[in-house]
Scaffold this active site. Structure first.
Site, PDB file in Angstrom:
ATOM      1  N   CYS A  89       0.891  -1.014   0.048  1.00 57.07           N
ATOM      2  CA  CYS A  89      -0.087  -0.224  -0.005  1.00 57.07           C
ATOM      3  C   CYS A  89       0.683   1.277  -0.198  1.00 57.07           C
ATOM      4  CB  CYS A  89      -1.067  -0.069   1.199  1.00 57.07           C
ATOM      5  SG  CYS A  89      -0.188  -0.092   2.872  1.00 57.07           S
ATOM      6  N   LYS A  90       0.301   2.466   0.303  1.00 54.50           N
ATOM      7  CA  LYS A  90       1.249   3.750   0.083  1.00 54.50           C
ATOM      8  C   LYS A  90       2.202   3.640   1.472  1.00 54.50           C
ATOM      9  CE  LYS A  90      -0.853   7.467  -1.620  1.00 54.50           C
ATOM     10  NZ  LYS A  90      -1.693   8.755  -1.556  1.00 54.50           N
TER      11      LYS A  90
END
Length: 140
Positions: free
Chosen positions: A99-100
């Site tokens: 994810c980020k």
């Protein structure tokens, strides 16, 4: 200033005790959830090279196009449940969720584990850490 702090603690021991209990509980929870099947960038690289791990990027389309790990499959977290069948053949292979910043991959990890995937890991620090470590990124 310090005298006022001590006075506050003496006058409100229950409030201070409750705050400390909540703080300690939160820190323990964060430490446990961060360590649960989380891999660092070097560990992820080893899993990819040695065990043929599959990288699944759960970020949104614009973030994925801005830069992702080479060979990563794009499966946005918002569509994970409806598109989980795309990963059925990979149930026994190691999967690394990206994810980020490494914070939202835990929820996706729990969903995949519940669906019967055996080796699901999340990338500690997400793509931000991957890039900070100077590892290669593909842009489309």
């Amino acid at each position: 200033m310090i005298d006022q702090l001590f006075e506050f603690v003496q006058n409100h021991p229950l409030l201070v005790g409750a705050f400390l209990l909540v703080l300690i509980t939160w820190l323990v929870y964060e430490a446990r959830s961060a360590a649960t099947n989380a891999v660092t960038s070097p560990q992820a690289t080893q899993l990819i090279n040695r065990e043929d791990a599959v990288v699944v990027d759960i970020r949104e389309e614009k973030d994925f196009k801005a830069g992702h790990i080479a060979g990563a499959r794009h499966l946005p977290q918002s569509k994970l449940e409806s598109r989980m069948s795309e990963l059925e053949k990979l149930k026994s292979q190691p999967i690394i969720l990206v994810c980020k910043h490494g914070q939202s991959a835990g929820a996706a990890q729990a969903k995949l584990t519940k669906a019967g995937f055996e080796h699901v890991h999340k990338l500690k620090g997400g793509m931000a850490q991957w890039q900070a470590d100077g590892l290669p990124v593909v842009r489309k």
